[in-house]
Write a protein that holds these residues in place. Structure first.
Motif, short mmCIF file in Angstrom:
data_model
loop_
_atom_site.label_atom_id
_atom_site.label_comp_id
_atom_site.label_asym_id
_atom_site.label_seq_id
_atom_site.Cartn_x
_atom_site.Cartn_y
_atom_site.Cartn_z
N LEU A 58 0.83 -1.21 0.00
CA LEU A 58 0.00 0.00 0.00
C LEU A 58 0.87 1.26 0.00
N LEU A 59 1.98 1.22 0.73
CA LEU A 59 2.87 2.38 0.77
C LEU A 59 3.52 2.62 -0.57
N GLU A 60 3.91 1.54 -1.25
CA GLU A 60 4.54 1.69 -2.57
C GLU A 60 3.56 2.29 -3.58
N ALA A 61 2.29 1.94 -3.41
CA ALA A 61 1.29 2.46 -4.35
C ALA A 61 0.83 3.86 -3.97
N GLY A 62 1.32 4.38 -2.84
CA GLY A 62 0.95 5.73 -2.41
C GLY A 62 -0.46 5.82 -1.86
N ILE A 63 -0.96 4.71 -1.31
CA ILE A 63 -2.33 4.70 -0.78
C ILE A 63 -2.29 4.95 0.72
N SER A 64 -3.14 5.86 1.19
CA SER A 64 -3.15 6.23 2.60
C SER A 64 -3.86 5.17 3.42
#
Length: 604
Positions: free
Chosen positions: A92-98
């Motif tokens: 999720l962090l790699e995809a930039g999702i909060s």
């Protein structure tokens, strides 16, 4: 059987009910609707959307073992079950999702709209329901504001009640007048050929209970035309202009159903004289003006006949009773002896009655009774027969029912002392003996000392042999002497007086005053009207029309006349003291004696 209606609940009850419905909706319905707005996907689809960066927000709900997430535009909400995945957070962090714990709102646009609109719909519906209930109370049964100007006349199409002239007895002159209306409605051509036109309006005038409304229905029944019935008081509304609107609507309906009959009962409610004073009833005057306009607005050949009834003709506006509006006045008076006998026979057909009933005798005993009172007498006779366990009414039932109407029911539990009973016996025999010893007096029919619910401790019934339209001065003086005979008997026998003669005193005084002020039977005043009577059909309100000095002389002559007749009664009873004692003793023992028994003892 009448339907028993449950009592109406207060307004607060309905508001609390609405609040409970809204609370249940928010607690139960809203979560269910929200839950069904979420799209469920598998975990692989969730991972694929994360890698493609098609997810906007993610809410990991470990307690519910699920993951909620939205698309990049945050218009749709998805959910998926949680599976063991140690790389989820880094992915999720790699995809930039909060994943900062921001709670995803589960309420969609549809749910939001329902949350606002549904309570409004409920409150509007409640308001409409309360408005209808209020308008029914204010508008005389109308359910909407727009119906308040509509006529609520009762319509009997083709004489639904089936009343004919044969059902109305005792008013031969009135029926003869109205028969012409029936003939016109059946065949107007023979009247139009000669150039004659029927009256636009016919006014039925008479005392209460003489059958004015029934006569109007009988006209419609004979003519076999629609019959519109409405009371004058129904035109008067709390809002100015509504009464006039009802008049317009009534005449519009009548013209559509012509030929027909429009009947307005108690027309004096809207047809009173316009006095022009400030602060008058503007609504009533507007209604009257509209009625006058409507009566001028249609021709006599339209087939609309207006019938109206009143027992206060002197109070009607002259513009209403002039020719061209109410052209004809038909008096509906109290029935005479023959009329009373016919009315009794008509109503007797409705009950089971003995074959040997003498209706002529009953009609003579019911002198002065109206048609409604005669109907009540027949019904009372039937009720008395049922109470006594008989299957039909007899002559005795009819005679007793007349006494019930005149003096009330017998007071079975009233117990007089021996002394009071003896005083009442002498009092009633005093009336009967004075009447019997004078000429031109009505024969005694019955004497009783049984107390009645009207307050009378006894009474003496005199019955004329036939119709009696005129009274001479001698007859009126004899009647005053008869009225004072009860008090005279108390004085002759006991040497004292009681309160039992109060009604006798009132009648004697009223009769003596009428002789002097209205009938011209005074030597001093001669044929001069000193008193006027208004509301002749409602008991009559007398008012003196003379100076104060003349009133004093009238009072003196009234006192002298009553005193002279009272002294005559005392002389008659003193001269016949033995018969007085014998008759009083017989009445004391029997409590009720007939006229035949009275005359038999008197002749011994």
């Amino acid at each position: 059987m009448n339907e028993v209606k449950s009592p109406k609940k207060p307004l607060l009850y309905y508001y609390l009910l609405v609040m409970l419905v809204l609370l249940l909706f928010n607690l139960l319905a809203m979560p269910w609707i929200s839950e069904h707005q979420i799209k469920e996907v598998d975990y692989n689809t969730f991972v694929s959307m994360v890698e493609k960066k098609e997810i906007g927000k993610v809410d990991i709900q470990e307690q519910d073992n699920r993951i909620l997430f939205t698309d990049t535009e945050e218009k749709s909400i998805y959910k998926t079950a949680m599976v063991p995945d140690d790389d989820l957070v880094s992915r999720l962090l790699e995809a930039g999702i909060s994943t900062s714990g921001t709670e995803i709102q589960q309420t969609s646009l549809l749910v939001s709209i329902l949350g606002w609109v549904l309570p409004l719909i409920i409150f509007i519906g409640l308001g409409q329901m309360l408005s209808r209930s209020l308008m029914k109370k204010m508008g005389g049964g109308n359910s909407m504001m727009f119906n308040m100007g509509k006529s609520n006349a009762k319509v009997y199409v083709k004489s639904a009640e089936g009343i004919k002239f044969d059902d109305v007895a005792g008013e031969d002159e009135a029926k003869e007048n109205l028969q012409e209306v029936v003939n016109y409605l059946h065949d107007p051509s023979k009247y139009q050929d000669i150039g004659a036109s029927m009256p636009k309006g016919i006014l039925l005038v008479g005392p209460p209970g003489t059958g004015k409304t029934m006569l109007a229905k009988a006209v419609a029944g004979e003519a076999n035309v629609p019959f519109f019935s409405m009371s004058g008081s129904e035109f008067v509304e709390m809002f100015v202009g509504m009464g006039a609107s009802k008049v317009r609507d009534l005449f519009r309906q009548a013209k559509e159903k012509a030929p027909c009959i429009v009947f307005i009962g108690e027309i004096d409610a809207i047809g009173k004289k316009r006095d022009g004073q400030l602060g008058g009833n503007d609504e009533r005057e507007q209604t009257l003006n509209q009625l006058l306009t409507e009566m001028d607005g249609f021709e006599g050949n339209t087939g609309v006949i207006i019938l109206a009834a009143t027992n206060r003709p002197e109070s009607l506006d002259p513009a209403l009773t002039r020719p061209g509006r109410f052209d004809r006045r038909v008096p509906v008076e109290l029935p005479d002896l023959k009329g009373r006998e016919e009315i009794l026979k008509v109503h007797a057909k409705k009950i089971k009655i003995a074959e040997d009933v003498d209706f002529n005798k009953v009609a003579r005993m019911a002198s002065g009774a109206s048609g409604a009172e005669l109907a009540n007498i027949v019904n009372e006779a039937a009720l008395r027969a049922v109470r006594d366990g008989r299957r039909f009414a007899t002559q005795a039932d009819l005679e007793e029912s007349i006494e019930v109407v005149i003096a009330g029911y017998q007071k079975k539990n009233a117990i007089m002392t021996d002394h009071e009973k003896k005083i009442v016996s002498y009092h009633e025999i005093g009336h009967a003996l004075v009447a019997a010893m004078q000429t031109h007096s009505a024969p005694v029919q019955k004497i009783t000392i049984v107390p009645r619910t009207s307050g009378a401790l006894g009474y003496t019934m005199q019955v004329e042999e036939g119709n009696h339209y005129l009274m001479t001065k001698e007859e009126m003086e004899n009647k005053i002497a008869t009225l004072t005979g009860g008090r005279a008997a108390e004085e002759v026998v006991f040497g004292s007086v009681t309160t039992g003669a109060s009604n006798d005193i009132e009648q004697a005084t009223e009769l003596a005053r009428a002789m002097i002020t209205r009938y011209g039977m005074s030597d001093d005043f001669g044929m001069v009207a000193l008193e006027t009577v208004t509301n002749q059909y409602l008991g009559g309100d007398a008012s003196l029309a003379c100076s104060a000095d003349t009133q004093t002389k009238i009072d003196q002559q009234v006192v002298e006349l009553v005193k002279r007749e009272h002294d005559k009664a005392v002389d008659i009873l003193t001269a016949n003291r033995e018969k007085l004692d014998r008759l009083a003793a017989f009445l004391y023992e029997k409590e009720t004696i007939t006229g035949e028994e009275f005359m038999h003892i008197l002749g011994e």
